[in-house]
Write a protein that holds these residues in place. Sequence first.
Motif, PDB file in Angstrom:
ATOM      1  N   PHE A   1       0.795  -1.217  -0.112  1.00 48.00           N
ATOM      2  CA  PHE A   1      -0.090  -0.112   0.025  1.00 48.00           C
ATOM      3  C   PHE A   1       0.926   1.291  -0.045  1.00 48.00           C
ATOM      4  O   PHE A   1       0.229   2.190   0.432  1.00 48.00           O
ATOM      5  N   GLU A   2       2.096   1.224  -0.649  1.00 50.01           N
ATOM      6  CA  GLU A   2       3.040   2.418  -0.587  1.00 50.01           C
ATOM      7  C   GLU A   2       2.321   3.481  -1.298  1.00 50.01           C
ATOM      8  O   GLU A   2       2.432   4.486  -1.018  1.00 50.01           O
ATOM      9  N   HIS A   3       1.503   3.391  -2.258  1.00 47.60           N
ATOM     10  CA  HIS A   3       0.710   4.369  -2.841  1.00 47.60           C
ATOM     11  C   HIS A   3      -0.324   4.925  -2.238  1.00 47.60           C
ATOM     12  O   HIS A   3      -0.812   6.011  -2.835  1.00 47.60           O
ATOM     13  N   VAL A   4      -0.679   4.487  -0.959  1.00 44.28           N
ATOM     14  CA  VAL A   4      -2.053   4.591  -0.338  1.00 44.28           C
ATOM     15  C   VAL A   4      -1.748   5.844   0.382  1.00 44.28           C
ATOM     16  O   VAL A   4      -0.914   5.902   1.325  1.00 44.28           O
TER      17      VAL A   4
ATOM     18  N   TYR B   1      -9.397   0.524  -1.355  1.00 44.84           N
ATOM     19  CA  TYR B   1      -8.029  -0.179  -1.404  1.00 44.84           C
ATOM     20  C   TYR B   1      -8.250  -1.590  -1.107  1.00 44.84           C
ATOM     21  O   TYR B   1      -7.317  -2.420  -1.417  1.00 44.84           O
ATOM     22  N   MET B   2      -9.376  -1.889  -0.327  1.00 42.79           N
ATOM     23  CA  MET B   2      -9.625  -3.438  -0.077  1.00 42.79           C
ATOM     24  C   MET B   2     -10.876  -3.831  -0.333  1.00 42.79           C
ATOM     25  O   MET B   2     -11.826  -4.028   0.645  1.00 42.79           O
ATOM     26  N   PRO B   3     -11.211  -3.990  -1.531  1.00 43.80           N
ATOM     27  CA  PRO B   3     -12.750  -4.146  -1.957  1.00 43.80           C
ATOM     28  C   PRO B   3     -13.334  -5.643  -1.369  1.00 43.80           C
ATOM     29  O   PRO B   3     -14.611  -5.797  -1.377  1.00 43.80           O
TER      30      PRO B   3
END
Length: 71
Positions: free
Chosen positions: A2-5, A40-42
């Motif tokens: 999740f670096e982009h979050v 991000y976590m559907p």
Amino acid sequence: MFEHVKKIIGPYKKPKAAYHPYDHRAPEVAKYLKDKIELYMPEISVEHIGSTAIPGCPGKGVIDMMALYPD
């Protein structure tokens, strides 16, 4: 993973026991968090629980969330 979050939730800090009146902004904050987490976590479903989820209910003033996820 999740670096982009963008980090929007910090570490939990256990508050001292206190009594706070109901804050009408709590459901809006909970929905914002729910939407971001589920984006991000559907595969999970997030629910707003606890006293802040009950209109007019005073409590500790912490927005509690519950994550439901598959086995």
